[in-house]
Design an enzyme around this catalytic site. Structure first.
Site, PDB file in Angstrom:
ATOM      1  N   ARG A  34       0.807  -1.218   0.000  1.00 47.38           N
ATOM      2  CA  ARG A  34       0.000   0.000   0.000  1.00 47.38           C
ATOM      3  C   ARG A  34       0.844   1.274   0.000  1.00 47.38           C
ATOM      4  NH1 ARG A  34      -5.318  -0.913   3.898  1.00 47.38           N
ATOM      5  NH2 ARG A  34      -6.285  -2.549   2.621  1.00 47.38           N
ATOM      6  N   GLY A 128      16.298  -1.075  -1.278  1.00 50.03           N
ATOM      7  CA  GLY A 128      16.958  -0.172  -0.349  1.00 50.03           C
ATOM      8  C   GLY A 128      16.743   1.273  -0.746  1.00 50.03           C
ATOM      9  N   SER A 129      17.814   2.048  -0.687  1.00 49.87           N
ATOM     10  CA  SER A 129      17.728   3.475  -0.970  1.00 49.87           C
ATOM     11  C   SER A 129      19.115   3.986  -1.330  1.00 49.87           C
ATOM     12  CB  SER A 129      17.212   4.219   0.270  1.00 49.87           C
ATOM     13  OG  SER A 129      17.448   5.608   0.157  1.00 49.87           O
ATOM     14  N   SER A 130      19.154   5.024  -2.141  1.00 49.77           N
ATOM     15  CA  SER A 130      20.446   5.588  -2.528  1.00 49.77           C
ATOM     16  C   SER A 130      21.156   6.275  -1.372  1.00 49.77           C
ATOM     17  CB  SER A 130      20.261   6.578  -3.678  1.00 49.77           C
ATOM     18  OG  SER A 130      19.371   7.618  -3.315  1.00 49.77           O
ATOM     19  N   CYS A 131      20.475   6.468  -0.240  1.00 56.08           N
ATOM     20  CA  CYS A 131      21.133   7.099   0.911  1.00 56.08           C
ATOM     21  C   CYS A 131      22.142   6.164   1.577  1.00 56.08           C
ATOM     22  CB  CYS A 131      20.108   7.575   1.933  1.00 56.08           C
ATOM     23  SG  CYS A 131      19.344   6.254   2.876  1.00 56.08           S
ATOM     24  N   TYR A 158      18.775   5.345   9.103  1.00 53.69           N
ATOM     25  CA  TYR A 158      18.025   4.652   8.052  1.00 53.69           C
ATOM     26  C   TYR A 158      18.977   3.970   7.076  1.00 53.69           C
ATOM     27  CZ  TYR A 158      14.976   4.085   3.963  1.00 53.69           C
ATOM     28  OH  TYR A 158      14.290   3.578   2.887  1.00 53.69           O
ATOM     29  N   LYS A 162      19.416  -0.112   5.885  1.00 53.01           N
ATOM     30  CA  LYS A 162      19.352  -0.578   4.501  1.00 53.01           C
ATOM     31  C   LYS A 162      20.657  -1.270   4.085  1.00 53.01           C
ATOM     32  CE  LYS A 162      15.172   0.366   3.498  1.00 53.01           C
ATOM     33  NZ  LYS A 162      14.235  -0.745   3.213  1.00 53.01           N
ATOM     34  N   PRO A 185      16.993   2.224  -5.361  1.00 45.83           N
ATOM     35  CA  PRO A 185      16.419   3.315  -6.154  1.00 45.83           C
ATOM     36  C   PRO A 185      16.896   4.685  -5.690  1.00 45.83           C
ATOM     37  CG  PRO A 185      14.801   2.480  -4.602  1.00 45.83           C
ATOM     38  CD  PRO A 185      16.004   1.594  -4.486  1.00 45.83           C
ATOM     39  N   HIS A 201       9.203  13.436   1.690  1.00 51.18           N
ATOM     40  CA  HIS A 201      10.470  13.738   1.051  1.00 51.18           C
ATOM     41  C   HIS A 201      10.354  15.057   0.284  1.00 51.18           C
ATOM     42  CE1 HIS A 201      11.085   9.358   1.718  1.00 51.18           C
ATOM     43  NE2 HIS A 201      12.324   9.737   1.879  1.00 51.18           N
ATOM     44  N   TRP A 224      13.416  24.921   2.411  1.00 57.49           N
ATOM     45  CA  TRP A 224      14.596  24.683   3.234  1.00 57.49           C
ATOM     46  C   TRP A 224      15.874  24.772   2.405  1.00 57.49           C
ATOM     47  CZ3 TRP A 224      14.747  20.510   7.573  1.00 57.49           C
ATOM     48  CH2 TRP A 224      13.781  20.818   8.547  1.00 57.49           C
TER      49      TRP A 224
END
Length: 334
Positions: A34, A128-131, A158, A162, A185, A201, A224
């Site tokens: 979801r 995961g994440s590019s961070c 975070y 990951k 991604p 985000h 910001w």
């Protein structure tokens, strides 16, 4: 910090597997179906003819509850899994609740991956994440940059979770010989995103801010930071297509970057959002607020070598996302 450790791209991997078309009639569990990513993957799988999709909301199945997760896998016995469930948020949320982002994501990952091993999941993709990459990694960021430098402090908790997930996948490949893979991604956007004022985000936050300003007739919008950091944005429907492509065309221990290979400044993306929503006022920048990582552009050579490139242009993707946001404004998270 020297060269990357051996297990970043692990030459101990002995998995022998030839990727190919997935069986459209086999049970496929989308964890987090979801959410922004999971719902896009679900839509893609339906469009591709998968007929036995399984999903559970967080109210129906708390993935932090180990016993509940193992019971779910014992009952449903999925053949394929995409692990898209995660606690996610922007700079403010990550900075304010680092324990939650570390603890929740570690528990979700460990529970799902352990249960999937026990119950014989054949093919699994961990998202995961590019961070995960160092704050000052050479640009564009190659997969080999993992664990070669310091993380961005505003989302390091975070990122560590990951990174643990990537190494967990690699360990499963070595210990159990299962052909599971990881995809990382870049910054995502699209229908189903989190547009809340405190947890979103950068791009959904900009869409909401500028849309509200346009509707109210506000003279200015304040964002910001300085507007100078560069970011890459990928439409979530492109990501969903890439995930299925990787499951059917790629195998290996190294995570695969998923992005467009191009980036823009935050100032440029703000100008584009303002134009798309029809805001004609002034944009101001609060330079007392953090910018985050100066640049985060992924090297997508490995993905291109696997035969996939992004298709949805940024402005077109933004227009469809703004349409979705306006259609669902009354029901989105506040």
């Amino acid at each position: 910090m020297g060269e990357a450790p051996q297990n970043v791209v692990d030459d101990r991997d002995q998995v022998v597997f030839e990727p190919g078309p997935l069986d459209r009639s086999s049970r496929f569990y989308v964890a987090g179906h979801r959410g922004l990513v999971g719902s896009a993957i679900w839509r893609r799988l339906e469009a591709e003819g998968f007929t036995d999709l399984v999903g559970r909301s967080s109210a129906e199945l708390d993935l932090k509850d180990r016993d509940a997760v193992f019971a779910f896998f014992a009952e449903t016995k999925p053949r394929y899994v995409v692990l898209a469930a995660a606690k996610v948020g922007g700079i403010l949320a990550n900075n304010t609740y680092p324990v939650d982002f570390l603890s929740d994501n570690l528990r979700i990952q460990v529970n799902v991956l352990d249960a999937a091993v026990k119950h014989g999941v054949e093919r699994l993709l961990f998202l995961g994440s590019s961070c995960i990459y160092p704050r000052l990694a050479p640009q564009p960021i190659k997969e080999e940059s993992l664990l070669t430098g310091h993380l961005e402090p505003t989302n390091d908790a975070y990122a560590i979770a990951k990174i643990a997930g990537i190494l967990h996948i690699q360990a499963i490949r070595r210990q159990y010989g299962l052909p599971w893979i990881s995809a990382m991604p870049t910054n995502l956007y699209g229908p189903g995103d989190n547009f809340s004022t405190t947890g979103s985000h950068v791009l959904p936050a900009l869409i909401r801010r500028y849309d509200e300003a346009a509707r109210s007739g506000a003279a200015s919008v304040t964002n910001w930071g300085t507007g100078t950091p560069r970011r890459e944005f990928l439409h979530v429907d492109d990501l969903a297509e890439a995930c299925l492509h990787l499951l059917e065309h790629y195998d290996g221990p190294a995570q695969v970057n998923v992005g467009t290979g191009t980036d823009v400044t935050i100032r440029e993306i703000a100008e584009t959002v303002a134009r798309v929503v029809g805001f004609a006022g002034e944009t101001q920048w609060d330079t007392t607020k953090p910018d985050g990582t100066p640049q985060k552009l992924l090297d997508v050579s490995k993905l291109a070598d696997a035969g996939w490139t992004a298709q949805i242009g940024l402005e077109d993707g933004l227009r469809s996302t703004v349409q979705w946001y306006r259609a669902h404004a009354d029901s989105i998270r506040q």
